[in-house]
Design a protein around this motif. Structure first.
Motif, PDB file in Angstrom:
ATOM      1  N   LEU A   1      37.419  33.893  35.532  1.00 29.39           N
ATOM      2  CA  LEU A   1      37.667  34.245  37.060  1.00 29.39           C
ATOM      3  C   LEU A   1      36.432  34.276  37.806  1.00 29.39           C
ATOM      4  O   LEU A   1      35.191  34.813  37.161  1.00 29.39           O
ATOM      5  CB  LEU A   1      38.462  35.503  37.448  1.00 29.39           C
ATOM      6  N   LYS A   2      36.386  33.382  38.724  1.00 27.17           N
ATOM      7  CA  LYS A   2      35.098  33.513  39.753  1.00 27.17           C
ATOM      8  C   LYS A   2      34.922  34.693  40.104  1.00 27.17           C
ATOM      9  O   LYS A   2      35.834  35.522  40.475  1.00 27.17           O
ATOM     10  CB  LYS A   2      35.362  32.265  40.652  1.00 27.17           C
ATOM     11  N   PRO A   3      33.631  34.983  40.481  1.00 31.04           N
ATOM     12  CA  PRO A   3      33.328  36.219  41.436  1.00 31.04           C
ATOM     13  C   PRO A   3      34.034  36.140  42.856  1.00 31.04           C
ATOM     14  O   PRO A   3      34.229  35.204  43.508  1.00 31.04           O
ATOM     15  CB  PRO A   3      31.725  36.120  41.699  1.00 31.04           C
ATOM     16  N   GLU A   4      34.537  37.258  43.110  1.00 30.10           N
ATOM     17  CA  GLU A   4      35.493  37.621  44.267  1.00 30.10           C
ATOM     18  C   GLU A   4      36.648  36.844  44.173  1.00 30.10           C
ATOM     19  O   GLU A   4      37.517  36.649  45.057  1.00 30.10           O
ATOM     20  CB  GLU A   4      34.435  37.051  45.471  1.00 30.10           C
ATOM     21  N   GLY A   5      37.226  36.522  42.849  1.00 30.01           N
ATOM     22  CA  GLY A   5      38.482  35.661  42.608  1.00 30.01           C
ATOM     23  C   GLY A   5      39.533  36.909  42.598  1.00 30.01           C
ATOM     24  O   GLY A   5      39.304  38.155  42.403  1.00 30.01           O
ATOM     25  N   SER A   6      40.582  36.396  42.699  1.00 29.22           N
ATOM     26  CA  SER A   6      41.883  37.271  42.912  1.00 29.22           C
ATOM     27  C   SER A   6      42.911  37.357  41.586  1.00 29.22           C
ATOM     28  O   SER A   6      43.114  36.245  41.017  1.00 29.22           O
ATOM     29  CB  SER A   6      42.756  36.955  43.931  1.00 29.22           C
TER      30      SER A   6
END
Length: 385
Positions: free
Chosen positions: A266-271
């Motif tokens: 998951l990307k940073p700040e991903g949900s």
């Protein structure tokens, strides 16, 4: 020739209680009893000590002795390396092949951790062809789309200031873990998202691919892959904007590893969106006794109460792996109406939304919506469900 002749056969000592000795023991006793070579003598003359060991005696006797002392594996290793050092410094081809084969076998029989439960896979293997039967075993999952799809959509749109009509999730990369037959992947794809669905069962992926092929638009937006979450970590490091794991965590073998892998892809700040079942007495009565054994809404044996996850435990695991839990909402299924609804209590089913902590200087995944809106006119009306 050795100056000391071998002991006559009639002077050899018999085995215990006069029994006939095994062949290996007899062969060993016929050989040299001395420490240097197999001359068959118990005494050592100066000539015997000065003379180098007899190769035939030494070579034939050594594997038998090593076999008795260290076992088969130790004897092979010891004898192979000593032969190699004495004969040549170059590595024999056969030995290299043996070592390569041993490494391969070690990998095959390694007890590496995995979140995939083989027993759970056997359960869903039998129902792989029934995913799209809205009146069948997965009818509850079909009706769950009425609340979980808007929950995902509205949460992502509230994190972004821009969206456009018809494709509110356009450009958002979503990973659907445990996608099954694609029941959740397809609605998300219709909202414009680029969905990757993974499932360890190949039959599930075949069913999902076949159903996706009926819609040319979905065929371009959705791709399915028969794989576990651990297998895509290296190639998909920080790739996805959103991860969806709906009705999955109560079936995994290692929940902590599952959460760690979610954080890695998951990307940073991903949900991260999760729907699952709480571990309470009420969830056992309604989720297993009533739903599986009495009404039969869910196939019997689908769930194990011991693997249900309380929201407190799930929050702890998420926070320890760099997530911040934003929302926890209770869910209730009405088997008479065949519909789901939200409620305050999380004693039975619940949905959770968490956000991965972002790295400084990196854009938020929700900026994908904003970047697309800079190139396309923004909508002034609300989005379609």
């Amino acid at each position: 020739m050795c100056p000391w002749p071998r002991r006559p056969a009639w002077t050899r000592r018999p085995g215990p209680a006069g029994t006939r000795q095994p062949r290996r023991e007899r062969l060993v006793r016929r050989r040299c009893a001395g420490p240097e070579h197999g001359c068959g003598s118990r005494r050592q003359s100066q000539e015997c000590v000065r003379r180098p060991p007899t190769p035939a005696c030494t070579v034939l006797l050594r594997p038998v002795v090593l076999l008795r002392q260290t076992g088969l594996r130790g004897a092979l290793q010891n004898y192979s390396w000593k032969t190699q050092l004495n004969s040549s410094s170059a590595l024999p081809v056969s030995l290299t092949e043996i070592k390569s084969s041993m490494l391969t076998m070690k990998r095959l029989f390694s007890t590496s951790r995995s979140s995939v439960d083989s027993e759970e896979m056997k359960k869903f293997q039998l129902l792989a062809h029934k995913w799209w039967d809205e009146e069948g075993e997965y009818s509850a999952l079909h009706s769950m789309n009425d609340i979980r799809v808007p929950f995902i959509r509205d949460t992502l749109l509230n994190m972004s200031s821009n969206y456009h009509l018809g494709n509110p999730l356009s450009g958002v990369k979503i990973l659907d873990v445990g996608c099954g037959g694609g029941l959740l992947s397809e609605p998300l794809g219709r909202l414009g998202a680029l969905v990757t669905g993974i499932d360890p069962l190949e039959d599930n992926i075949r069913t999902a691919d076949q159903h996706k092929s009926f819609d040319p638009v979905l065929a371009k937006r959705i791709q399915y892959k028969s794989s576990s979450l651990e297998e895509i970590v290296e190639e998909c490091m920080e790739t996805f904007d959103v991860i969806v794991a709906s009705e999955v965590v109560e079936h995994v073998a290692d929940l902590e590893m599952f959460i760690k892998c979610c954080s890695q892809v998951l990307k940073p700040e991903g949900s991260l969106f999760i729907t699952t079942i709480n571990k309470t007495q009420l969830s056992y009565i309604l989720g297993i006794v009533v739903a599986e054994k009495i009404i039969g809404v869910v196939p019997e044996g689908t769930h194990e109460w011991e693997k249900f996850v309380p929201p407190e435990e799930l929050e702890r695991l998420l926070e320890s792996n760099g997530f911040s839990v934003k929302t926890v909402k209770g869910m209730l299924y009405n088997p008479l109406l065949g519909s789901w609804s939200w409620m305050e209590s999380t004693d039975i089913n619940y949905a959770l939304h968490a956000v991965k902590s972002g790295a400084q200087g990196q854009p938020s995944p929700t900026d994908a919506l904003s970047e697309l809106e800079n190139d396309q006119p923004s909508a002034t009306a609300g989005t379609a469900v």
